[in-house]
Design an enzyme around this catalytic site. Structure first.
Site, PDB file in Angstrom:
ATOM      1  N   ASP A 113      25.992  15.429  26.932  1.00  0.00           N
ATOM      2  CA  ASP A 113      26.359  15.986  25.632  1.00  0.00           C
ATOM      3  C   ASP A 113      27.675  15.425  25.113  1.00  0.00           C
ATOM      4  O   ASP A 113      28.532  14.983  25.880  1.00  0.00           O
ATOM      5  CB  ASP A 113      26.508  17.507  25.735  1.00  0.00           C
ATOM      6  CG  ASP A 113      25.188  18.226  25.862  1.00  0.00           C
ATOM      7  OD1 ASP A 113      24.145  17.554  26.007  1.00  0.00           O
ATOM      8  OD2 ASP A 113      25.189  19.474  25.826  1.00  0.00           O
ATOM      9  N   ASP A 114      27.824  15.499  23.784  1.00  0.00           N
ATOM     10  CA  ASP A 114      29.093  15.354  23.052  1.00  0.00           C
ATOM     11  C   ASP A 114      29.458  13.946  22.641  1.00  0.00           C
ATOM     12  O   ASP A 114      30.389  13.765  21.868  1.00  0.00           O
ATOM     13  CB  ASP A 114      30.284  15.918  23.836  1.00  0.00           C
ATOM     14  CG  ASP A 114      30.133  17.379  24.164  1.00  0.00           C
ATOM     15  OD1 ASP A 114      29.195  18.005  23.650  1.00  0.00           O
ATOM     16  OD2 ASP A 114      30.946  17.894  24.945  1.00  0.00           O
ATOM     17  N   HIS A 164      23.341  17.254  18.642  1.00  0.00           N
ATOM     18  CA  HIS A 164      24.218  18.283  19.206  1.00  0.00           C
ATOM     19  C   HIS A 164      25.182  18.821  18.147  1.00  0.00           C
ATOM     20  O   HIS A 164      26.288  19.246  18.477  1.00  0.00           O
ATOM     21  CB  HIS A 164      24.991  17.702  20.388  1.00  0.00           C
ATOM     22  CG  HIS A 164      25.584  18.723  21.317  1.00  0.00           C
ATOM     23  ND1 HIS A 164      24.908  19.859  21.726  1.00  0.00           N
ATOM     24  CD2 HIS A 164      26.793  18.776  21.941  1.00  0.00           C
ATOM     25  CE1 HIS A 164      25.676  20.563  22.552  1.00  0.00           C
ATOM     26  NE2 HIS A 164      26.827  19.926  22.693  1.00  0.00           N
ATOM     27  N   HIS A 168      30.408  20.311  16.757  1.00  0.00           N
ATOM     28  CA  HIS A 168      30.379  21.223  17.907  1.00  0.00           C
ATOM     29  C   HIS A 168      30.959  22.608  17.591  1.00  0.00           C
ATOM     30  O   HIS A 168      31.819  23.112  18.312  1.00  0.00           O
ATOM     31  CB  HIS A 168      31.128  20.605  19.085  1.00  0.00           C
ATOM     32  CG  HIS A 168      30.664  21.107  20.429  1.00  0.00           C
ATOM     33  ND1 HIS A 168      31.089  22.286  20.980  1.00  0.00           N
ATOM     34  CD2 HIS A 168      29.817  20.563  21.328  1.00  0.00           C
ATOM     35  CE1 HIS A 168      30.532  22.463  22.161  1.00  0.00           C
ATOM     36  NE2 HIS A 168      29.737  21.420  22.396  1.00  0.00           N
ATOM     37  N   TYR A 205      27.721  24.927  23.054  1.00  0.00           N
ATOM     38  CA  TYR A 205      27.979  26.079  23.921  1.00  0.00           C
ATOM     39  C   TYR A 205      26.686  26.787  24.347  1.00  0.00           C
ATOM     40  O   TYR A 205      26.727  27.859  24.930  1.00  0.00           O
ATOM     41  CB  TYR A 205      28.908  27.095  23.246  1.00  0.00           C
ATOM     42  CG  TYR A 205      30.169  26.503  22.711  1.00  0.00           C
ATOM     43  CD1 TYR A 205      31.225  26.175  23.555  1.00  0.00           C
ATOM     44  CD2 TYR A 205      30.313  26.251  21.341  1.00  0.00           C
ATOM     45  CE1 TYR A 205      32.383  25.610  23.062  1.00  0.00           C
ATOM     46  CE2 TYR A 205      31.464  25.684  20.840  1.00  0.00           C
ATOM     47  CZ  TYR A 205      32.500  25.362  21.703  1.00  0.00           C
ATOM     48  OH  TYR A 205      33.649  24.793  21.206  1.00  0.00           O
ATOM     49  N   HIS A 258      28.277  15.746  30.622  1.00  0.00           N
ATOM     50  CA  HIS A 258      28.930  15.341  29.377  1.00  0.00           C
ATOM     51  C   HIS A 258      29.413  13.898  29.482  1.00  0.00           C
ATOM     52  O   HIS A 258      29.853  13.465  30.546  1.00  0.00           O
ATOM     53  CB  HIS A 258      30.109  16.255  29.061  1.00  0.00           C
ATOM     54  CG  HIS A 258      29.728  17.688  28.849  1.00  0.00           C
ATOM     55  ND1 HIS A 258      29.461  18.549  29.901  1.00  0.00           N
ATOM     56  CD2 HIS A 258      29.541  18.405  27.723  1.00  0.00           C
ATOM     57  CE1 HIS A 258      29.135  19.745  29.416  1.00  0.00           C
ATOM     58  NE2 HIS A 258      29.171  19.682  28.104  1.00  0.00           N
TER      59      HIS A 258
END
Length: 290
Positions: A113-114, A164, A168, A205, A258
């Site tokens: 992720d991210d 995603h 965020h 989250y 991540h």
């Protein structure tokens, strides 16, 4: 992003093609029936805990902004992106996300992720390439817009690029219009870069709500959560990350890691250790297809 926490679930008629040609249909993704109720901020599998507030320095979406703003530490987008205008096929609206695969034998899914982040994503891609494995990358629009070359590299290597959000945020705190901007803008960046919009999305989250499921479906995406959280955002040490993955390994497990959002050198090192360990244990590393 830090501390993605796990919601639950899945009902569907869906086709998954695993690596090595494994194909499953209805009921291919498992449902955690003890997870957070619809509309809850999200809970880790089996823990029932809500996610913490966004990390210090993260810029939440303003009440009325003409464009999306990046988090404080992130790269500044060069231009704004509107959600894609043309209609897409509408999948069923889920009440819970997928959190594991079923019916695919000894297979697992690795997700990151991210990103993409030019400091860490290339090393992760190189390790996956070395072992001829495919993974899923849930990208944030504000990172993707500045690192399109990495998006292309992901796609060229056969990885699945998911959505995603743009910056965020904690989704349940957003108005539906802002959720649509967060998801739609990121899908647009991916589509403009790769020629196809994402088919999967993951809430920051792990905090889902009814609006996010509805808007994700409108954009042609299915929600995907995870089974094993490495908690690598806490930087617990590469050995701890390796142990969490290997201890949590199992048929249909989806692993959360991540490749951006902080110092991810431990995540890079851990992947180099646990990936061959999973392969030696007889696991196939696969990705879901639609």
């Amino acid at each position: 992003m830090k501390n993605d926490q796990l919601p639950t679930g899945r009902r569907s008629v869906l086709r998954l093609a695993a690596a090595l040609g494994v194909t499953v249909t209805a009921g291919a993704l498992a449902v955690d029936r003890l997870g957070a109720p619809e509309g809850a901020p999200g809970a880790r599998a089996g823990a029932g805990t809500a996610p913490p507030p966004p990390r210090p320095g993260a810029a939440g979406p303003p009440a009325s902004a003409p464009r999306l703003r990046p988090s404080a530490y992130r790269l500044q987008p060069m231009t704004a992106y509107a959600p894609a205008a043309r209609p897409r096929a509408l999948p069923p609206v889920r009440r819970r996300p997928f959190l594991s695969l079923t019916g695919v034998g000894r297979s697992m899914v690795l997700t990151f992720d991210d990103g993409p982040d030019p400091r860490y994503t290339p090393a992760i891609l190189e390790t996956l390439r070395r072992y001829d494995c495919r993974a899923m990358f849930f990208v944030c629009g504000e990172m993707a817009v500045e690192n399109r070359d990495l998006l292309r590299e992901m796609a060229d290597d056969g990885h699945v690029v998911g959505n995603h959000s743009w910056s965020h945020p904690l989704v349940p705190k957003l108005r539906p219009s802002r959720i649509r901007d967060e998801l739609g803008s990121t899908s647009e960046v991916v589509e403009r870069t790769l020629g196809a919009a994402p088919l999967w999305y993951r809430a920051p989250y792990g905090a889902w709500n009814r609006h996010s499921f509805e808007i994700g479906a409108e954009l042609g995406m299915e929600p995907l959560a995870w089974s094993v959280d490495t908690l690598d955002w806490k930087e617990p040490g590469s050995g701890t990350i390796v142990r969490r993955v290997l201890d949590g390994a199992g048929d249909g497990v989806i692993v959360l890691s991540h490749d951006a959002g902080g110092n991810r050198s431990q995540s890079v090192t851990a992947l180099r250790r646990y990936l061959p360990g999973l392969l030696d244990a007889g696991y196939t590393i696969t990705v879901p297809r639609r």
